[in-house]
Design a protein around this motif. Structure first.
Motif, PDB file in Angstrom:
ATOM      1  N   ASN A   1       0.835  -1.206   0.000  1.00  3.37           N
ATOM      2  CA  ASN A   1       0.000   0.000   0.000  1.00  3.37           C
ATOM      3  C   ASN A   1       0.869   1.255   0.000  1.00  3.37           C
ATOM      4  O   ASN A   1       0.532   2.254  -0.642  1.00  3.37           O
ATOM      5  CB  ASN A   1      -0.912  -0.004   1.221  1.00  3.37           C
ATOM      6  CG  ASN A   1      -1.993  -1.064   1.136  1.00  3.37           C
ATOM      7  OD1 ASN A   1      -2.367  -1.499   0.040  1.00  3.37           O
ATOM      8  ND2 ASN A   1      -2.502  -1.496   2.278  1.00  3.37           N
ATOM      9  N   GLU A   2       1.985   1.194   0.724  1.00  3.55           N
ATOM     10  CA  GLU A   2       2.896   2.340   0.758  1.00  3.55           C
ATOM     11  C   GLU A   2       3.470   2.620  -0.631  1.00  3.55           C
ATOM     12  O   GLU A   2       3.581   3.780  -1.041  1.00  3.55           O
ATOM     13  CB  GLU A   2       4.042   2.082   1.738  1.00  3.55           C
ATOM     14  CG  GLU A   2       5.040   3.240   1.824  1.00  3.55           C
ATOM     15  CD  GLU A   2       6.270   2.903   2.636  1.00  3.55           C
ATOM     16  OE1 GLU A   2       7.164   3.774   2.722  1.00  3.55           O
ATOM     17  OE2 GLU A   2       6.360   1.785   3.172  1.00  3.55           O
ATOM     18  N   CYS A   3       3.822   1.561  -1.353  1.00  2.00           N
ATOM     19  CA  CYS A   3       4.371   1.725  -2.695  1.00  2.00           C
ATOM     20  C   CYS A   3       3.339   2.351  -3.624  1.00  2.00           C
ATOM     21  O   CYS A   3       3.657   3.259  -4.400  1.00  2.00           O
ATOM     22  CB  CYS A   3       4.828   0.379  -3.243  1.00  2.00           C
ATOM     23  SG  CYS A   3       5.634   0.481  -4.870  1.00  2.00           S
ATOM     24  N   VAL A   4       2.106   1.892  -3.537  1.00  2.00           N
ATOM     25  CA  VAL A   4       1.036   2.456  -4.374  1.00  2.00           C
ATOM     26  C   VAL A   4       0.836   3.934  -4.051  1.00  2.00           C
ATOM     27  O   VAL A   4       0.658   4.762  -4.950  1.00  2.00           O
ATOM     28  CB  VAL A   4      -0.276   1.670  -4.169  1.00  2.00           C
ATOM     29  CG1 VAL A   4      -1.433   2.379  -4.861  1.00  2.00           C
ATOM     30  CG2 VAL A   4      -0.132   0.246  -4.712  1.00  2.00           C
ATOM     31  N   GLU A   5       0.870   4.279  -2.778  1.00  3.78           N
ATOM     32  CA  GLU A   5       0.730   5.687  -2.388  1.00  3.78           C
ATOM     33  C   GLU A   5       1.881   6.521  -2.938  1.00  3.78           C
ATOM     34  O   GLU A   5       1.687   7.655  -3.399  1.00  3.78           O
ATOM     35  CB  GLU A   5       0.675   5.797  -0.865  1.00  3.78           C
ATOM     36  CG  GLU A   5      -0.604   5.233  -0.260  1.00  3.78           C
ATOM     37  CD  GLU A   5      -0.575   5.230   1.256  1.00  3.78           C
ATOM     38  OE1 GLU A   5       0.438   5.706   1.831  1.00  3.78           O
ATOM     39  OE2 GLU A   5      -1.554   4.753   1.873  1.00  3.78           O
ATOM     40  N   ASP A   6       3.091   5.961  -2.909  1.00  3.31           N
ATOM     41  CA  ASP A   6       4.252   6.677  -3.437  1.00  3.31           C
ATOM     42  C   ASP A   6       4.129   6.874  -4.959  1.00  3.31           C
ATOM     43  O   ASP A   6       4.502   7.925  -5.485  1.00  3.31           O
ATOM     44  CB  ASP A   6       5.536   5.913  -3.118  1.00  3.31           C
ATOM     45  CG  ASP A   6       5.928   6.000  -1.649  1.00  3.31           C
ATOM     46  OD1 ASP A   6       5.358   6.845  -0.932  1.00  3.31           O
ATOM     47  OD2 ASP A   6       6.805   5.219  -1.230  1.00  3.31           O
TER      48      ASP A   6
ATOM     49  N   ASN B   1       1.361   7.168  -6.633  1.00  6.27           N
ATOM     50  CA  ASN B   1       0.351   8.205  -6.868  1.00  6.27           C
ATOM     51  C   ASN B   1       0.868   9.599  -6.526  1.00  6.27           C
ATOM     52  O   ASN B   1       0.422  10.595  -7.114  1.00  6.27           O
ATOM     53  CB  ASN B   1      -0.914   7.886  -6.075  1.00  6.27           C
ATOM     54  CG  ASN B   1      -1.707   6.753  -6.707  1.00  6.27           C
ATOM     55  OD1 ASN B   1      -1.738   6.611  -7.922  1.00  6.27           O
ATOM     56  ND2 ASN B   1      -2.337   5.936  -5.874  1.00  6.27           N
ATOM     57  N   THR B   2       1.806   9.691  -5.595  1.00  2.00           N
ATOM     58  CA  THR B   2       2.417  10.985  -5.274  1.00  2.00           C
ATOM     59  C   THR B   2       3.199  11.511  -6.479  1.00  2.00           C
ATOM     60  O   THR B   2       3.114  12.696  -6.833  1.00  2.00           O
ATOM     61  CB  THR B   2       3.350  10.867  -4.056  1.00  2.00           C
ATOM     62  OG1 THR B   2       2.578  10.501  -2.908  1.00  2.00           O
ATOM     63  CG2 THR B   2       4.058  12.182  -3.787  1.00  2.00           C
TER      64      THR B   2
ATOM     65  N   LYS C   1       0.784  12.596  -9.289  1.00  2.00           N
ATOM     66  CA  LYS C   1       0.175  13.912  -9.097  1.00  2.00           C
ATOM     67  C   LYS C   1       1.097  15.033  -9.563  1.00  2.00           C
ATOM     68  O   LYS C   1       0.641  16.108  -9.943  1.00  2.00           O
ATOM     69  CB  LYS C   1      -0.195  14.105  -7.629  1.00  2.00           C
ATOM     70  CG  LYS C   1      -1.366  13.238  -7.172  1.00  2.00           C
ATOM     71  CD  LYS C   1      -1.609  13.358  -5.674  1.00  2.00           C
ATOM     72  CE  LYS C   1      -2.724  12.433  -5.215  1.00  2.00           C
ATOM     73  NZ  LYS C   1      -2.928  12.499  -3.742  1.00  2.00           N
TER      74      LYS C   1
END
Length: 379
Positions: A360-365, A367-368, A371
């Motif tokens: 989940n952390e990798c996916v959030e990174d 998406n950062t 953006k």
């Protein structure tokens, strides 16, 4: 399941259960199966791209890749392949696959192909040379020639390679009404042309490629109105660098109408491997071999985004290619991810990427970074 452009092969298997595309995020193997749209084509989540066969790969090399892949993958190509396209090599990819097919059990494979949309540049695909269109005569000619080259009696899937009407393609970001053309082949007429080859037993299912939400909606609507074959697939570009078009309205409409995405260029022509940034790309690499080809992936903003994704991959213990391919595999709307390789080493590394799962952390990174750059390939 499939691969780049007109013909695809998929080995059927009972080793992995069928699943719908929404469960793909839990899958961890290239050979896992998913039903393509609302067809009964049970395809693997990895598809072997074959557009290098006949240009960068010899027939022997093509057969080696196909044999390596047969227990877990597929291949895709189009009637004009390999690419970059030219009259002298047109159809070579089909022929290489056709000679390999002779040693295989046909009913254990899914074979797909494509028919060209409108083009005034690839006139040599037709006999006599003419602007390519998605009409009855040209669909029949395209399918018959593909079947002859592939040495098979039927195609499991036939896709329209790009729309017959004007749409922004291959890096163009906006629709310009000044580019609209008169005399477009209507959606109903295109479907009736495709119905001809379906009724003749030459094609089982149909799909589209490089298509828009409007196109998907019209094909589905006209099929329902007139009782014509429904599209089951869409083969569009999708990667860390090309997300927005599909993730918004296309994801919605394809989900509502059960049209499966075959994601092509998940490595953005190889740029997401970071080899063009770090100087490790060989002279025979695609962008070095064909200067100017897919130039949208050589833009400075693209290279900056690739560098950040590469650093992110390292942070999470992945190679840049593993991050890019695992990303595509993990998306709920991707039925199959099309990978391509010019060497067996590349092919095996790409297969290995499908064993990776993103935290989940990798996916959030991811998406950062998204953006910050959105789709940097768009003009």
């Amino acid at each position: 399941m499939l691969a780049n452009k007109s013909c695809a092969l998929i080995r059927m298997s009972t080793r992995h259960p069928s699943c719908n595309q929404r469960s793909l995020a839990t899958k961890a193997h290239a050979s896992d199966r998913v039903l393509l749209g609302d067809s009964d084509l049970n395809v693997s989540v990895l598809c072997l791209g074959t557009m290098t066969f006949g240009k960068q790969n010899t027939e022997k090399e093509a057969h080696e890749q196909l044999s390596y892949t047969v227990d877990q993958g597929v291949n895709f190509l189009a009637e004009m392949y390999p690419v970059p396209t030219e009259a002298s090599t047109q159809g070579a990819t089909d022929r290489y696959i056709g000679t390999w097919l002779q040693s295989q059990k046909r009913d254990s494979l899914i074979v797909a192909s494509k028919v060209c949309g409108y083009s005034e540049r690839t006139t040599w695909v037709r006999d006599p040379p003419q602007t390519t269109r998605v009409n009855k005569d040209q669909v029949l000619e395209s399918v018959d020639k593909s079947l002859k080259r592939l040495k098979t009696e039927y195609l499991d899937l036939l896709q329209i390679h790009w729309p017959d009407r004007y749409v922004p393609l291959f890096g163009a970001s906006s629709y310009d009404i000044k580019n609209e053309r008169k005399g477009d082949i209507s959606f109903e007429e295109q479907l009736r042309a495709l119905e001809e080859v379906v009724k003749a037993g030459k094609v089982r299912y149909i799909g589209v490629s490089n298509e828009t939400s409007y196109g998907v909606a019209e094909f589905v609507h006209q099929a329902k109105l007139a009782g014509l074959p429904k599209i089951v697939s869409i083969q569009n570009s999708y990667s860390l660098l090309v997300r927005t078009q599909y993730e918004t309205d296309l994801a919605e409409i394809c989900s509502k109408h059960n049209v499966g995405l075959l994601a092509y260029s998940p490595l953005a022509g190889g740029s997401l491997s970071n080899k063009y940034n770090d100087g490790t790309a060989q002279t025979g690499s695609r962008f070095n071999l064909f200067p100017g080809y897919m130039g949208r992936y050589n833009a400075s903003l693209v290279k900056t985004a690739v560098s950040e994704y590469s650093a992110l991959a390292k942070k999470h213990g992945l190679t840049p290619s593993e991050l890019a391919l695992a990303w595509c595999k993990s998306r709920w709307f991707v039925a199959s991810t099309i990978i391509g390789a010019t060497t067996m080493q590349q092919l095996k590394e790409n297969f290995g990427a499908f064993e990776k799962e993103l935290s989940n952390e990798c996916v959030e990174d991811v998406n950062t970074i998204y953006k910050k750059y959105r789709d940097p390939t768009l003009s």
